[in-house]
Design an enzyme around this catalytic site. Structure first.
Site, PDB file in Angstrom:
ATOM      1  N   GLY A 121       0.853  -1.192  -0.004  1.00 47.52           N
ATOM      2  CA  GLY A 121       0.029   0.010  -0.119  1.00 47.52           C
ATOM      3  C   GLY A 121       0.767   1.286  -0.111  1.00 47.52           C
ATOM      4  N   HIS A 142      -2.139   6.971   7.742  1.00 46.06           N
ATOM      5  CA  HIS A 142      -1.147   7.996   6.946  1.00 46.06           C
ATOM      6  C   HIS A 142      -1.813   9.363   6.745  1.00 46.06           C
ATOM      7  CE1 HIS A 142       2.555   5.807   6.625  1.00 46.06           C
ATOM      8  NE2 HIS A 142       2.150   4.710   5.973  1.00 46.06           N
ATOM      9  N   GLN A 184       2.837   9.908   1.969  1.00 45.07           N
ATOM     10  CA  GLN A 184       4.002   9.287   2.186  1.00 45.07           C
ATOM     11  C   GLN A 184       4.935  10.027   0.919  1.00 45.07           C
ATOM     12  OE1 GLN A 184       2.455   5.106   2.355  1.00 45.07           O
ATOM     13  NE2 GLN A 184       4.392   4.995   3.416  1.00 45.07           N
ATOM     14  N   CYS A 192       6.342  -0.449   7.357  1.00 45.43           N
ATOM     15  CA  CYS A 192       5.876   0.616   6.547  1.00 45.43           C
ATOM     16  C   CYS A 192       7.142   1.322   5.759  1.00 45.43           C
ATOM     17  CB  CYS A 192       5.542   2.065   7.440  1.00 45.43           C
ATOM     18  SG  CYS A 192       5.004   3.263   6.726  1.00 45.43           S
ATOM     19  N   LEU A 193       6.755   1.617   4.421  1.00 44.66           N
ATOM     20  CA  LEU A 193       7.934   2.165   3.684  1.00 44.66           C
ATOM     21  C   LEU A 193       8.499   3.376   4.060  1.00 44.66           C
ATOM     22  CD1 LEU A 193       5.985   1.453   0.269  1.00 44.66           C
ATOM     23  CD2 LEU A 193       7.880   0.214   1.220  1.00 44.66           C
ATOM     24  N   HIS A 196      -4.099   1.091   8.166  1.00 44.55           N
ATOM     25  CA  HIS A 196      -2.537   1.542   8.107  1.00 44.55           C
ATOM     26  C   HIS A 196      -2.506   2.784   7.292  1.00 44.55           C
ATOM     27  CE1 HIS A 196       2.083   1.168   7.931  1.00 44.55           C
ATOM     28  NE2 HIS A 196       1.739   1.457   6.755  1.00 44.55           N
ATOM     29  N   GLU A 197      -3.053   2.643   6.071  1.00 44.79           N
ATOM     30  CA  GLU A 197      -2.957   3.626   5.001  1.00 44.79           C
ATOM     31  C   GLU A 197      -3.864   4.931   5.418  1.00 44.79           C
ATOM     32  OE1 GLU A 197      -0.738   3.320   3.216  1.00 44.79           O
ATOM     33  OE2 GLU A 197      -0.383   1.300   3.052  1.00 44.79           O
TER      34      GLU A 197
END
Ligand code: GNR
Ligand code: NI
Length: 169
Positions: free
Chosen positions: A46, A137, A51, A91-92, A133-134
């Protein structure tokens, strides 16, 4: 083909609260395409607009095994949350660190597609974890906010050191 730069914790820009998407034009479609390329290349399951330093309520994801089920959520809302399940998250924006996080097990989501058309659906398992999670963000929240401040501070220190080493090398 445009890969976007992914912000890393503790960049304060990751704390920005995203604004609703109102313009469903060509610019949005280009951003969505670039976010999918960036997510698949990373690789990640995702990616939220936050981000990549675009502070609008947009996320892309693909939790399929074959990486062939792209999903794009615009102005997503959680209508219902049920149950609780803990799973390991990464997480990226927090590269190299993984921690257990508790999330709702089953969710009902209302979202718009890239044309602005509304739809609702239920999600569970990895898909539900990823959506929550997204969506965090988009509120300026990261999975490290759910762990102890001691662990979070250790991660912060390590990522700052890695960034300094990168800049030197
Ligand atoms: O690629 C990702 N994997 C992942 C694994 C467990 C829980 C959440 C995620 S999302 C993450 C990509 C990312 O950082 N999205 O914001
Ligand atoms: Ni993330």
């Amino acid at each position: 083909m445009t890969l976007l730069n992914i912000l890393h914790f503790p960049d304060p820009k990751l704390r920005t609260i995203a604004k609703p998407v109102t313009d469903f034009g060509r610019e949005l479609k280009q951003l969505i395409a670039n976010m999918f390329e960036t997510m698949y290349e990373a690789p990640g399951i995702g990616l939220a607009a936050t981000q990549v330093d675009r502070h609008i309520r947009l996320l892309v994801m693909d939790v399929s095994e074959d990486r062939n089920k792209p999903q794009c959520l615009i102005n997503p809302e959680l209508l219902e949350l049920d149950g609780e399940e803990e799973s390991e998250e990464g997480c990226l924006s927090v590269p190299g660190f993984y921690e257990m996080v508790k999330r709702a097990e089953n969710i009902r989501v209302r979202t718009q597609d890239e044309m602005g058309v509304p739809r609702e659906f239920d999600a569970e398992g990895m898909e539900a974890v990823c959506i929550q999670h997204e969506m965090d963000h988009l509120e300026g929240k990261l999975f490290v906010d759910y762990i102890s401040s001691l662990k979070r501070d250790r991660i912060r220190t390590k990522l700052i050191k890695m960034k300094k080493n990168d800049e030197l090398g």
